[in-house]
Scaffold this active site. Structure first.
Site, mmCIF file in Angstrom:
data_model
loop_
_atom_site.group_PDB
_atom_site.id
_atom_site.type_symbol
_atom_site.label_atom_id
_atom_site.label_comp_id
_atom_site.label_asym_id
_atom_site.label_seq_id
_atom_site.Cartn_x
_atom_site.Cartn_y
_atom_site.Cartn_z
ATOM 1 N N HIS A 105 -1.972 -5.247 18.806
ATOM 2 C CA HIS A 105 -1.349 -4.751 17.570
ATOM 3 C C HIS A 105 -0.629 -3.426 17.840
ATOM 4 O O HIS A 105 -1.173 -2.548 18.515
ATOM 5 C CB HIS A 105 -2.410 -4.566 16.485
ATOM 6 C CG HIS A 105 -1.819 -4.385 15.123
ATOM 7 N ND1 HIS A 105 -1.341 -3.168 14.698
ATOM 8 C CD2 HIS A 105 -1.586 -5.263 14.126
ATOM 9 C CE1 HIS A 105 -0.856 -3.310 13.473
ATOM 10 N NE2 HIS A 105 -0.994 -4.574 13.103
ATOM 11 N N SER B 28 -1.629 -8.198 10.149
ATOM 12 C CA SER B 28 -3.052 -8.144 10.477
ATOM 13 C C SER B 28 -3.905 -8.054 9.215
ATOM 14 O O SER B 28 -4.892 -8.768 9.065
ATOM 15 C CB SER B 28 -3.292 -6.926 11.373
ATOM 16 O OG SER B 28 -4.620 -6.561 11.371
ATOM 17 N N CYS C 8 2.095 6.114 8.957
ATOM 18 C CA CYS C 8 1.230 6.333 7.792
ATOM 19 C C CYS C 8 0.272 7.495 8.083
ATOM 20 O O CYS C 8 -0.279 7.577 9.188
ATOM 21 C CB CYS C 8 0.435 5.062 7.495
ATOM 22 S SG CYS C 8 -0.685 5.285 6.125
ATOM 23 N N CYS D 10 0.867 -1.181 0.000
ATOM 24 C CA CYS D 10 0.000 0.000 0.000
ATOM 25 C C CYS D 10 0.902 1.229 0.000
ATOM 26 O O CYS D 10 2.127 1.112 0.173
ATOM 27 C CB CYS D 10 -0.870 -0.005 1.258
ATOM 28 S SG CYS D 10 0.128 0.083 2.750
ATOM 29 N N CYS E 267 -8.571 2.212 6.530
ATOM 30 C CA CYS E 267 -7.943 2.997 5.456
ATOM 31 C C CYS E 267 -8.419 2.523 4.084
ATOM 32 O O CYS E 267 -8.897 1.400 3.913
ATOM 33 C CB CYS E 267 -6.436 2.969 5.564
ATOM 34 S SG CYS E 267 -5.694 1.568 4.798
ATOM 35 N N GLU F 183 -0.154 -0.804 16.107
ATOM 36 C CA GLU F 183 -0.884 0.420 15.717
ATOM 37 C C GLU F 183 -1.865 0.812 16.824
ATOM 38 O O GLU F 183 -1.956 1.987 17.206
ATOM 39 C CB GLU F 183 -1.642 0.181 14.406
ATOM 40 C CG GLU F 183 -2.474 1.386 14.001
ATOM 41 C CD GLU F 183 -3.452 1.092 12.868
ATOM 42 O OE1 GLU F 183 -3.071 0.411 11.904
ATOM 43 O OE2 GLU F 183 -4.601 1.537 12.964
HETATM 44 S S1 SF4 Z 1 -2.962 2.572 7.186
HETATM 45 FE FE1 SF4 Z 1 -3.475 1.644 5.235
HETATM 46 S S2 SF4 Z 1 -2.190 2.737 3.727
HETATM 47 FE FE2 SF4 Z 1 -1.362 3.124 5.770
HETATM 48 S S3 SF4 Z 1 0.201 1.570 6.073
HETATM 49 FE FE3 SF4 Z 1 -1.665 0.792 7.005
HETATM 50 S S4 SF4 Z 1 -2.622 -0.438 5.363
HETATM 51 FE FE4 SF4 Z 1 -1.095 0.887 4.407
#
Ligand code: SF4
Length: 282
Positions: A125, A220, A97, A12, A191, A127
């Site tokens: 995770h 994930s 991101c 991505c 996203c 994130e």
């Molecule tokens: S948020 Fe979406 S575009 Fe950004 S790194 Fe993760 S999967 Fe990729």
């Protein structure tokens, strides 16, 4: 055998940008050692290649010297960890991101305005752990509509999504939350890249005999792709590279669908497709 690759598959925009930035560091002649904070992406091939070229991944910033360079991966980090990187005088290449940054900003804003924060996603995770760090680690984190009992009745709450969950997961949780929270502000922060990959994989999985989902075991978004495909195609397999194709039984009249997680480089997808072209099937 016929092979069809999903319209949206592989790297991505966020991952591509982070990987390019890491390789860019190798050309710098400033003798500053570069590290990634955690494995750059959930793909062992890329992580190993970077390691061999001199960019190691670290988990603990105390393990490196001041004045090193540190790459923050796409998943982002907590506000607190940011400050620690600065205190240590590290040169920061922030590859969070922009889609994740947006979630962090929403969480910070609504937390500061007195809202309870709810994150729909996997609490382990990176994130999600990072996003939680923008509301002082006070978020309620739920992964599915089945563990909603952990959410008390709130007067006001703001709910966001881990960027890689499925639309179905989000909608189910949101439906229940609407009855639990008086004033609920929701941001569907899944996203665009995730949405596109999931839709394309879903469509393809209806018309093939086998689905191959290429991506790191820890990824994930790759796991989610596998789950989506399995619903329509029982013979769905997740592999990291072409070598694992040997474990799958192919028949010569099969149509094979290919999709790949957002952290799978194009050359690995091509390797798998090329290998399948040479397979004859039973
Ligand atoms: S948020 Fe979406 S575009 Fe950004 S790194 Fe993760 S999967 Fe990729």
């Amino acid at each position: 055998m016929k092979v069809i690759v999903a319209n949206h598959a592989g790297f991505c925009f966020g991952v591509k940008r982070a990987v390019e930035k890491a390789y860019e560091q190798l050309n710098k002649k400033d003798n500053i050692k570069t590290y990634t904070l955690g494995e750059l992406i959930h793909n062992p091939h890329v992580v190993n290649d970077l390691y061999e070229k001199g960019i190691k991944s670290i988990e603990d910033i105390n393990s490196i010297n001041e004045n090193s360079r540190i790459i923050i991966r796409t998943h982002g980090i907590s506000e607190d960890l940011y400050s620690k990187l600065k205190e240590k005088n590290l040169e920061i290449e922030d590859m969070t991101c922009p889609f994740v940054k947006k979630v962090q900003n929403i969480v910070k804003k609504y937390y500061n305005n007195g809202y309870n924060i709810i994150i729909v996603g996997d609490e382990k995770h990176p994130e999600v752990r990072g996003v939680n760090g923008w509301c002082n680690n006070t978020a309620y984190i739920i992964n599915s509509s089945e563990n909603m009992e952990i959410i008390p009745k709130f007067n006001k709450a703001c709910v966001v999504a881990q960027t890689t969950i499925t639309q179905e997961q989000w909608e189910k949780v949101l439906k229940i939350l609407k009855n639990k929270v008086k004033e609920l502000i929701s941001f569907n922060t899944i996203c665009d890249a995730t949405n596109k990959r999931q839709k394309a994989a879903e469509e393809l999985s209806h018309i093939v005999d086998i689905m191959i989902v290429i991506g790191g075991k820890k990824s994930s978004n790759t796991q989610k792709l596998k789950k989506i495909c399995e619903k329509n195609c029982k013979k769905t397999y997740q592999i990291e590279s072409k070598e694992e194709l040997n474990l799958i039984l192919f028949k010569k009249d099969y149509t094979i669908g290919i999709t790949a997680g957002a952290s799978t480089p194009g050359y690995i997808i091509n390797d798998v497709v090329n290998e399948l072209m040479y397979k004859k099937g039973e």
